[in-house]
Design a protein around this motif. Structure first.
Motif, PDB file in Angstrom:
ATOM      1  N   SER A 184      24.660 113.028  33.440  1.00  0.00           N
ATOM      2  CA  SER A 184      25.347 113.946  34.350  1.00  0.00           C
ATOM      3  C   SER A 184      25.235 115.384  33.851  1.00  0.00           C
ATOM      4  CB  SER A 184      26.817 113.550  34.493  1.00  0.00           C
ATOM      5  OG  SER A 184      26.937 112.232  34.993  1.00  0.00           O
ATOM      6  N   TYR A 185      25.368 115.561  32.531  1.00  0.00           N
ATOM      7  CA  TYR A 185      25.245 116.896  31.949  1.00  0.00           C
ATOM      8  C   TYR A 185      23.850 117.470  32.191  1.00  0.00           C
ATOM      9  CZ  TYR A 185      24.520 120.418  28.332  1.00  0.00           C
ATOM     10  OH  TYR A 185      24.185 121.561  27.658  1.00  0.00           O
ATOM     11  N   ASN A 186      22.829 116.657  31.943  1.00  0.00           N
ATOM     12  CA  ASN A 186      21.457 117.133  32.113  1.00  0.00           C
ATOM     13  C   ASN A 186      21.137 117.447  33.572  1.00  0.00           C
ATOM     14  OD1 ASN A 186      20.834 116.929  29.364  1.00  0.00           O
ATOM     15  ND2 ASN A 186      20.230 114.780  29.557  1.00  0.00           N
ATOM     16  N   LEU A 212      28.982 108.258  36.520  1.00  0.00           N
ATOM     17  CA  LEU A 212      30.391 108.501  36.816  1.00  0.00           C
ATOM     18  C   LEU A 212      30.816 107.890  38.148  1.00  0.00           C
ATOM     19  CD1 LEU A 212      30.723 112.219  35.672  1.00  0.00           C
ATOM     20  CD2 LEU A 212      31.990 110.287  34.722  1.00  0.00           C
ATOM     21  N   ALA A 213      29.907 107.176  38.799  1.00  0.00           N
ATOM     22  CA  ALA A 213      30.193 106.639  40.129  1.00  0.00           C
ATOM     23  C   ALA A 213      31.378 105.682  40.133  1.00  0.00           C
ATOM     24  CB  ALA A 213      28.955 105.944  40.687  1.00  0.00           C
ATOM     25  N   ALA A 254      43.369 106.277  38.912  1.00  0.00           N
ATOM     26  CA  ALA A 254      44.087 105.886  37.702  1.00  0.00           C
ATOM     27  C   ALA A 254      43.248 106.070  36.443  1.00  0.00           C
ATOM     28  CB  ALA A 254      44.526 104.424  37.810  1.00  0.00           C
ATOM     29  N   SER A 255      41.957 106.225  36.598  1.00  0.00           N
ATOM     30  CA  SER A 255      41.078 106.359  35.439  1.00  0.00           C
ATOM     31  C   SER A 255      41.206 107.751  34.836  1.00  0.00           C
ATOM     32  CB  SER A 255      39.631 106.107  35.856  1.00  0.00           C
ATOM     33  OG  SER A 255      38.749 106.453  34.803  1.00  0.00           O
ATOM     34  N   PRO A 256      41.218 107.840  33.508  1.00  0.00           N
ATOM     35  CA  PRO A 256      41.262 109.180  32.877  1.00  0.00           C
ATOM     36  C   PRO A 256      39.999 110.004  33.163  1.00  0.00           C
ATOM     37  CG  PRO A 256      40.907 107.452  31.238  1.00  0.00           C
ATOM     38  CD  PRO A 256      41.248 106.756  32.506  1.00  0.00           C
ATOM     39  N   ALA A 271      34.879 112.954  37.164  1.00  0.00           N
ATOM     40  CA  ALA A 271      33.974 112.436  38.196  1.00  0.00           C
ATOM     41  C   ALA A 271      34.114 113.221  39.490  1.00  0.00           C
ATOM     42  CB  ALA A 271      34.252 110.951  38.435  1.00  0.00           C
ATOM     43  N   ALA A 272      35.359 113.528  39.852  1.00  0.00           N
ATOM     44  CA  ALA A 272      35.590 114.281  41.088  1.00  0.00           C
ATOM     45  C   ALA A 272      34.953 115.662  41.004  1.00  0.00           C
ATOM     46  CB  ALA A 272      37.087 114.399  41.350  1.00  0.00           C
ATOM     47  N   GLY A 273      35.093 116.333  39.868  1.00  0.00           N
ATOM     48  CA  GLY A 273      34.499 117.655  39.709  1.00  0.00           C
ATOM     49  C   GLY A 273      32.986 117.614  39.730  1.00  0.00           C
TER      50      GLY A 273
END
Length: 414
Positions: A245-247, A322-323, A330-332, A337-339
């Protein structure tokens, strides 16, 4: 209907323009053989028939501040072969900086060869060199799908051109090398980012035969872009080990711009078509393909034209690591993921069609009045040209935006 005029801008004052005309005429009359002064100006007003969107800065109030400008172009002939040219631009739009647009040294050792070095225009398009000179083309606003999708409109470096003319054919070949550092534009909108493009290389070929002209171009560069609003998200992805995701949010890679243009014109009509493809190695920047076709007719000092243009973005595919967390509040990792997916949602992924009808009156040798109507329609949301953008996960994400832009313009060269 409200009229928006910025009193601090000299370009919106008829009295100031008249004074500038007198000053320019006086200066030109007293220049020496080694110094030349030319320039151009345009006063453009526009109104967008939309209560919710803006396009190219226009909204549902008449505005004179988006495309009006004044430019002076002094040239010092240091010798018969060497010259220094500058272009000083005063622009009325807040989205564009005023200042030195061009500054280059040119050397022409013989008529066929010319070498230039300094700050130059990047020759992506047929009208790149004269894009600010509205008098040089039929439109008030050239097709936005091409001409307002500039990634780096100028560069610092050098170019060389060779021209050959025969009895039936003229050939011009141009090569360039340089770099760019500054703002970045996507779909006509300036984003909060700093871009560096190194190893800029380009080749342009122009072929002319009678009234027919063909232009082929290729430009490339190594891009590094830092997008300020994405930096906190990128830091969080890196800290949590979400490397894919970072890349995918890294805005680094090669940019290649391919172009082709074909035109024909005679004493009574003109026809033009142009195609451009912008291809990148960056997941964050989808491929963009744009083109237009235009036809016009001349009636003495009057001319009319009709233009169709289209742009289409390829899809930008996010990483999937992150899907599993994007639908689990509820997940930390849910906020992360939303961002991440929201960042991808804001990337242009659609396409825009435009239909332009224009009229021009050359009432003086160096002045023209223009009127133009452009119907803008997304053929696939969202094209990136309408603001505010509609995000992919928005309930109205499948709505195709449309609006009509009305413009009038006064063009002047001196």
């Amino acid at each position: 209907m409200q009229v928006r005029i910025y009193s601090g801008m000299a370009l919106t004052s008829a009295a100031m323009l008249t004074g500038l005309n007198m000053i320019a005429a006086d200066v030109c009359a007293n220049t020496s053989d080694r110094f030349e002064l030319s320039g151009f100006a345009r006063l453009v007003g526009g109104y967008l028939d939309s209560h919710q969107q803006t396009v190219e800065g226009y909204e549902n109030s008449f505005a004179l501040d988006q495309q009006s400008l004044l430019a002076l172009q002094p040239t010092w002939h240091l010798s018969d072969q060497l010259a220094l040219t500058a272009q000083l631009l005063a622009h009325s739009s807040d989205s564009r900086r005023s200042g030195v647009e061009w500054l280059y040294l040119s050397w022409q050792p013989e008529p066929a060869w010319q070498f230039r070095a300094g700050k130059l225009r990047t020759p992506f398009f047929s009208f790149s060199d004269s894009l600010d000179v509205g008098y040089s083309y039929p439109w008030i606003t050239p097709p936005v799908q091409l001409y307002n999708s500039l990634l780096f409109p100028t560069f610092k470096g050098a170019n060389a051109s060779y021209t050959w003319s025969g009895p039936d054919l003229a050939v011009q070949l141009e090569g360039l090398y340089g770099y760019y550092k500054g703002d970045v534009v996507m779909a006509g909108s300036r984003i909060d980012a700093q871009t560096e493009v190194s190893n800029m290389t380009g080749f342009n070929l122009n072929l002319s035969r009678n009234n027919l002209r063909l232009r082929l171009s290729w430009n490339s560069g190594d891009n590094h872009t830092e997008i300020a609003r994405l930096q906190p998200l990128q830091d969080a992805l890196q800290q949590t080990g979400m490397d894919d995701s970072y890349n995918s949010l890294q805005a680094d890679g090669k940019i290649q711009v391919y172009g082709a243009g074909l035109s024909y014109e005679d004493v009574s009509s003109f026809y033009r078509a142009e195609w451009v493809k912008i291809d990148t190695e960056m997941d964050l920047a989808p491929q963009l393909t744009s083109w237009y076709a235009s036809a016009g007719q001349l009636f003495g000092r009057w001319s009319g034209h009709l233009t169709f243009a289209r742009s289409s973005y390829s899809s930008a595919t996010p990483a999937d690591e992150l899907a599993a967390f994007r639908d689990d509040p509820a997940s930390p990792l849910y906020p992360l993921a939303a961002g991440y997916y929201q960042a991808y949602a804001n990337i242009p992924r659609g396409g825009l069609d435009s239909y332009t009808l224009g009229l021009r009156w050359d009432f003086r040798l160096n002045m023209a009045l223009k009127a133009e109507l452009t119907e803008l329609r997304e053929h696939n949301p969202h094209s990136g040209f309408f603001s505010p953008a509609v995000a992919m996960d928005d309930s109205s994400s499948n709505v195709k935006q449309r609006a009509t832009l009305y413009q009038i313009g006064w063009e002047w060269v001196f």
